[in-house]
Design a protein around this motif. Structure first.
Motif, PDB file in Angstrom:
ATOM      1  N   VAL A 190     -14.497  -3.586  -3.720  1.00 25.78           N
ATOM      2  CA  VAL A 190     -13.091  -3.312  -3.412  1.00 25.78           C
ATOM      3  C   VAL A 190     -12.984  -2.351  -2.235  1.00 25.78           C
ATOM      4  N   ASP A 191     -13.718  -1.247  -2.316  1.00 28.05           N
ATOM      5  CA  ASP A 191     -13.616  -0.216  -1.282  1.00 28.05           C
ATOM      6  C   ASP A 191     -14.185  -0.656   0.059  1.00 28.05           C
ATOM      7  N   HIS A 192     -15.293  -1.397   0.015  1.00 28.95           N
ATOM      8  CA  HIS A 192     -15.998  -1.694   1.255  1.00 28.95           C
ATOM      9  C   HIS A 192     -15.700  -3.076   1.828  1.00 28.95           C
ATOM     10  N   ILE A 193     -15.142  -3.971   1.004  1.00 27.46           N
ATOM     11  CA  ILE A 193     -14.890  -5.335   1.477  1.00 27.46           C
ATOM     12  C   ILE A 193     -13.414  -5.708   1.365  1.00 27.46           C
ATOM     13  N   LEU A 194     -12.859  -5.634   0.146  1.00 24.22           N
ATOM     14  CA  LEU A 194     -11.495  -6.131  -0.065  1.00 24.22           C
ATOM     15  C   LEU A 194     -10.459  -5.336   0.722  1.00 24.22           C
ATOM     16  N   LEU A 197     -10.745  -5.950   4.398  1.00 20.76           N
ATOM     17  CA  LEU A 197     -10.356  -7.336   4.652  1.00 20.76           C
ATOM     18  C   LEU A 197      -8.840  -7.473   4.746  1.00 20.76           C
ATOM     19  N   LEU A 198      -8.125  -6.873   3.808  1.00 20.71           N
ATOM     20  CA  LEU A 198      -6.676  -6.983   3.817  1.00 20.71           C
ATOM     21  C   LEU A 198      -6.055  -6.206   4.970  1.00 20.71           C
ATOM     22  N   ILE A 199      -6.667  -5.092   5.347  1.00 21.56           N
ATOM     23  CA  ILE A 199      -6.186  -4.368   6.532  1.00 21.56           C
ATOM     24  C   ILE A 199      -6.358  -5.235   7.777  1.00 21.56           C
ATOM     25  N   THR A 200      -7.527  -5.816   7.931  1.00 24.87           N
ATOM     26  CA  THR A 200      -7.802  -6.669   9.086  1.00 24.87           C
ATOM     27  C   THR A 200      -6.841  -7.850   9.140  1.00 24.87           C
ATOM     28  N   LEU A 201      -6.617  -8.480   7.987  1.00 27.76           N
ATOM     29  CA  LEU A 201      -5.702  -9.616   7.937  1.00 27.76           C
ATOM     30  C   LEU A 201      -4.278  -9.179   8.260  1.00 27.76           C
TER      31      LEU A 201
END
Length: 232
Positions: A190-194, A197-201
């Motif tokens: 969650v902290d390192h990927i999700l 990911l949502l910020i980038t999207l």
């Protein structure tokens, strides 16, 4: 005394038994004989209520969507629609991790006895109207979230369906990989990927980096204050 095959409660009990068998033994455990044994009935009960295992798998998938919708419906909207997207993502993840085998069937990733749940083309509006109510209802939570973010000016104007589908694709892809064990345990994924990911999207869809980062931080802090460790 065994329940009568046509008893009004037997269909619901068979669906619940199917979900338990999936959770405990995976798709290989979903067999008519085992289902009947779970509720103390004969295998005829499966065919009386569903006509066969294919229809049972479809009904299990619908129940998976019903449970997902019920959980997503618990997410309260705030005045920060971008934060709400991450909260929906966390609730979606929580739902899947509660019974990964159920959702593997629900989304057609698992085929018990070679039976795959019936799915439809979500990209076509006419076809979408013909899909099961449960699946559309679950998707509509993301659709509403996308509509609110665009209306708030955080994302650039775009077809709401396309935005919601991108959010769904990113989220479901992440969860599928996490369930498979690729992103470690506890909150690591969650902290390192999700979250990134949502910020980038979000930035790709038109939000600013600072605004997107601030919103997801609000969501994470709120979730942890209410639920504790994000884990499972």
């Amino acid at each position: 005394m065994s329940p009568k095959p046509g008893g009004p409660e037997v269909k619901a009990r068979l669906i619940e038994a199917a979900i338990r068998l999936l959770a405990d033994g995976g798709p290989e455990a979903l067999q008519a004989r085992k289902l009947a044994a779970e509720i103390g009935a004969s295998t005829m009960a499966v065919y009386t209520h569903f006509g066969g295992m294919g229809a049972l798998v479809d009904e299990v998938a619908r129940e998976g969507f019903r449970r997902l919708s019920a959980n997503l419906g618990k997410v309260q909207e705030t005045d920060d629609p971008v934060a709400d997207i991450l909260t929906l993502a966390l609730m979606y993840r929580h739902s899947v991790l509660a019974n990964p085998q159920l959702y593997a069937v629900t989304f057609g990733q698992s085929q018990p006895n070679g039976q795959k749940a019936a799915l439809g083309d979500m990209t076509d509006e006419e076809t979408r109207q013909q899909l099961g109510e449960e699946g559309v209802k679950a998707f509509n939570y993301l659709l509403r979230a996308a509509t609110r973010v665009i209306a708030a000016g955080r994302f650039r104007p775009a077809p709401e369906f396309a935005v919601a589908a991108q959010l769904w694709s990113a989220l479901h892809g992440y969860i599928t990989l996490e369930v498979a064990g690729h992103f470690g345990t506890d909150d690591h994924g969650v902290d390192h990927i999700l979250v990134p990911l949502l910020i980038t999207l979000g930035v790709g869809l038109g939000d600013s980096l600072d605004a997107a980062t601030g919103s997801v931080q609000v969501s994470i802090e709120s979730w942890r204050a209410k639920e504790g460790n994000i884990g499972t």
